[in-house]
Design a protein around this motif. Structure first.
Motif, short mmCIF file in Angstrom:
data_model
loop_
_atom_site.label_atom_id
_atom_site.label_comp_id
_atom_site.label_asym_id
_atom_site.label_seq_id
_atom_site.Cartn_x
_atom_site.Cartn_y
_atom_site.Cartn_z
N LEU A 88 0.53 -1.24 -0.21
CA LEU A 88 -0.16 -0.09 -0.03
C LEU A 88 1.31 1.29 0.11
O LEU A 88 2.02 1.21 1.14
CB LEU A 88 -1.17 -0.10 1.17
N MET A 89 0.72 2.70 -1.23
CA MET A 89 1.54 2.78 -1.06
C MET A 89 0.47 4.55 -0.32
O MET A 89 -0.52 4.80 -1.54
CB MET A 89 1.71 3.18 -2.65
N ILE A 90 0.51 5.13 0.33
CA ILE A 90 -0.05 6.64 0.82
C ILE A 90 1.22 7.40 0.94
O ILE A 90 1.83 7.59 1.41
CB ILE A 90 0.01 5.61 2.84
N THR A 91 -0.11 8.46 0.28
CA THR A 91 0.75 9.82 0.35
C THR A 91 -0.29 10.58 0.94
O THR A 91 -1.38 10.83 0.96
CB THR A 91 1.01 10.35 -1.43
N GLY A 92 0.64 12.14 1.17
CA GLY A 92 -0.34 13.45 1.37
C GLY A 92 -0.53 14.22 0.37
O GLY A 92 0.42 14.19 -0.35
N ARG A 93 -2.24 14.81 0.64
CA ARG A 93 -2.45 15.56 -0.74
C ARG A 93 -1.13 17.13 -0.49
O ARG A 93 -0.97 17.18 -1.83
CB ARG A 93 -3.37 16.48 -0.73
N GLN A 94 -0.63 17.36 0.47
CA GLN A 94 -0.19 18.42 0.62
C GLN A 94 1.56 18.03 -0.20
O GLN A 94 2.53 18.97 -0.01
CB GLN A 94 -0.16 19.30 1.11
N HIS A 95 1.80 16.59 0.26
CA HIS A 95 3.68 16.08 -0.60
C HIS A 95 4.16 16.68 -1.23
O HIS A 95 3.56 16.68 -2.65
CB HIS A 95 3.51 15.18 -0.47
N GLY A 96 4.67 17.97 -1.62
CA GLY A 96 5.32 18.32 -2.82
C GLY A 96 6.18 17.64 -3.56
O GLY A 96 6.62 17.79 -4.03
N GLY A 97 6.79 15.94 -3.37
CA GLY A 97 7.44 15.42 -4.03
C GLY A 97 6.82 13.86 -4.38
O GLY A 97 7.72 13.31 -4.74
N TRP A 98 6.03 14.17 -4.27
CA TRP A 98 4.93 12.40 -3.93
C TRP A 98 3.49 12.73 -4.46
O TRP A 98 2.63 12.47 -3.19
CB TRP A 98 6.01 12.04 -2.81
N SER A 99 2.72 12.92 -5.65
CA SER A 99 1.70 13.60 -5.77
C SER A 99 0.85 12.43 -5.70
O SER A 99 1.62 11.04 -5.74
CB SER A 99 1.29 13.87 -6.98
N PRO A 100 -0.61 12.13 -5.31
CA PRO A 100 -1.75 11.58 -5.00
C PRO A 100 -1.29 10.64 -7.04
O PRO A 100 -1.01 9.11 -6.99
CB PRO A 100 -2.93 11.80 -5.70
N ASP A 101 -0.88 11.02 -8.20
CA ASP A 101 -0.87 10.51 -9.83
C ASP A 101 0.42 10.15 -9.53
O ASP A 101 0.44 8.49 -9.78
CB ASP A 101 -0.49 11.34 -10.71
N GLN A 102 0.99 10.14 -9.03
CA GLN A 102 2.80 9.55 -8.54
C GLN A 102 2.66 8.69 -7.89
O GLN A 102 3.06 7.64 -7.98
CB GLN A 102 3.43 9.90 -8.40
N ALA A 103 2.41 8.25 -6.61
CA ALA A 103 1.70 7.34 -5.85
C ALA A 103 0.79 5.99 -6.72
O ALA A 103 1.62 5.10 -7.14
CB ALA A 103 1.28 7.64 -4.67
N VAL A 104 -0.46 6.14 -7.62
CA VAL A 104 -1.10 5.37 -8.09
C VAL A 104 0.24 4.45 -8.94
O VAL A 104 0.15 3.54 -9.66
CB VAL A 104 -2.47 6.10 -8.58
N ALA A 105 0.86 5.63 -10.48
CA ALA A 105 1.65 5.37 -10.96
C ALA A 105 2.71 3.88 -10.39
O ALA A 105 3.05 2.73 -10.99
CB ALA A 105 2.88 5.80 -11.88
N ALA A 106 2.89 4.11 -9.13
CA ALA A 106 4.07 3.36 -8.84
C ALA A 106 3.75 2.79 -8.21
O ALA A 106 4.01 1.24 -8.53
CB ALA A 106 4.45 4.15 -7.61
N ALA A 107 2.15 2.48 -7.41
CA ALA A 107 1.34 0.97 -7.14
C ALA A 107 1.23 0.31 -8.23
O ALA A 107 1.08 -0.87 -8.07
CB ALA A 107 0.50 1.06 -6.92
N ALA A 108 1.67 0.88 -9.55
CA ALA A 108 0.36 0.15 -11.04
C ALA A 108 1.75 -0.95 -11.52
O ALA A 108 1.57 -1.28 -11.86
CB ALA A 108 0.10 0.68 -11.93
N ALA A 109 2.72 -0.60 -11.06
CA ALA A 109 4.04 -0.73 -11.80
C ALA A 109 4.51 -2.42 -10.30
O ALA A 109 5.34 -3.22 -11.39
CB ALA A 109 5.32 -0.34 -11.53
N MET A 110 4.15 -2.54 -9.33
CA MET A 110 3.59 -3.26 -8.81
C MET A 110 3.15 -4.36 -8.78
O MET A 110 2.15 -4.73 -8.97
CB MET A 110 3.97 -2.53 -7.48
#
Length: 278
Positions: free
Chosen positions: A213-235
């Motif tokens: 499970l890859m969780i991110t905060g909405r205000q994370h400046g270096g790890w957006s929700p879209d990036q987390a979704v893309a990373a999870a899709a690669a796993m």
């Protein structure tokens, strides 16, 4: 009941706190803070697991190896901690930022020792040129001035969302204390080793087969929700989730949301496991 011990590892002597009973879950914190950043979430998660809170090198009361180190060595150290505690069964790994990076490396290098993986606010890409430049400026200022007020303020502004900074003075104070109380030389070594020289972990993702499970905060400046979704899709077995009103330190900023996501994730693994064995 909580017990604190010290374990000699390949990245120095690390402080390790254990709480609760049952199946083991290993928690590793973000850079710039220490194991205290887990207090709010751990108070709830301890009902479900035996928590093993590792204080990373250069933070809190942990030492370091006296030279540069990397995520692979941190992952090796995590295994040494588990060995010292006599933990032989797979662990549920929960890592915030740096702790998630170590978890990704640990799950890739030691898959039989991981039952599940949760990363929180953990970008898989290396720092870009702008991030490296900002980090070098921070390191230089810290070397010259130590944890001066404006340097601590910069760290707080990066790690905590605007909402947290405005409404949660306890969280702000905890980040400030963790930063100010850390040994300056050891902290800088950690930042250079783990942040400035962090490898791109994208190639690891397809190798991580444990439920993740890859969780991110909405205000994370270096790890957006879209990036987390893309990373999870690669796993092979991963999903992503976003927590509102949080930046890097999501377990500190929004502990109830993190605990809810983690508990639901753990419960889903218990449901899916028998099906996978058919």
């Amino acid at each position: 009941m909580s017990e604190t011990t010290s374990v000699q590892t390949s990245v120095g002597r690390l402080t390790v706190t254990t709480q609760g009973s049952g199946s083991p879950a290993l928690l590793w914190h973000s850079l710039f803070v220490d194991e205290r950043s887990w207090e709010r979430a751990a108070a709830q998660l301890v009902r479900d697991r035996r928590l093993i809170l590792v204080t990373g090198p250069g933070h809190g009361s942990s030492g370091d190896p006296g030279h540069r180190y990397d995520l692979r060595q941190c992952a090796r150290a995590a295994g040494e901690v588990l060995d010292a505690l006599g933990v032989t069964e797979p662990v549920d790994w929960v890592g915030n930022a740096w702790g998630g990076h170590v978890g990704l490396r640990f799950a890739a290098d030691h898959p039989r020792r991981v039952r599940s993986l949760v990363t929180v606010g953990t970008p898989v890409q290396a720092l870009d040129a702008s991030g490296r430049a900002q980090t070098r400026v921070l390191l230089l200022a810290h070397r010259v001035l130590g944890p001066a007020g404006f340097i601590a303020d910069t760290v707080i502004e990066t790690l905590l969302s605007p909402q947290t900074r405005a409404s949660d003075p306890e969280a702000v104070a905890l980040v400030r204390r963790s930063f100010v109380e850390a040994d300056p030389r050891l902290l800088r070594n950690a930042v250079v080793s783990i942040s400035l020289h962090r490898e791109d972990l994208s190639d690891l993702l397809p190798r991580i087969t444990v439920p993740s499970l890859m969780i991110t905060g909405r205000q994370h400046g270096g790890w957006s929700p879209d990036q987390a979704v893309a990373a999870a899709a690669a796993m092979p077995a991963a999903r992503a989730a976003t927590v509102e009103d949080a930046a890097y330190l999501v377990p500190l900023e929004q502990p109830d949301a993190v605990v809810g996501l983690v508990r639901d994730f753990w419960a889903s693994i218990q449901v899916e496991a028998p099906e996978a064995q058919r």
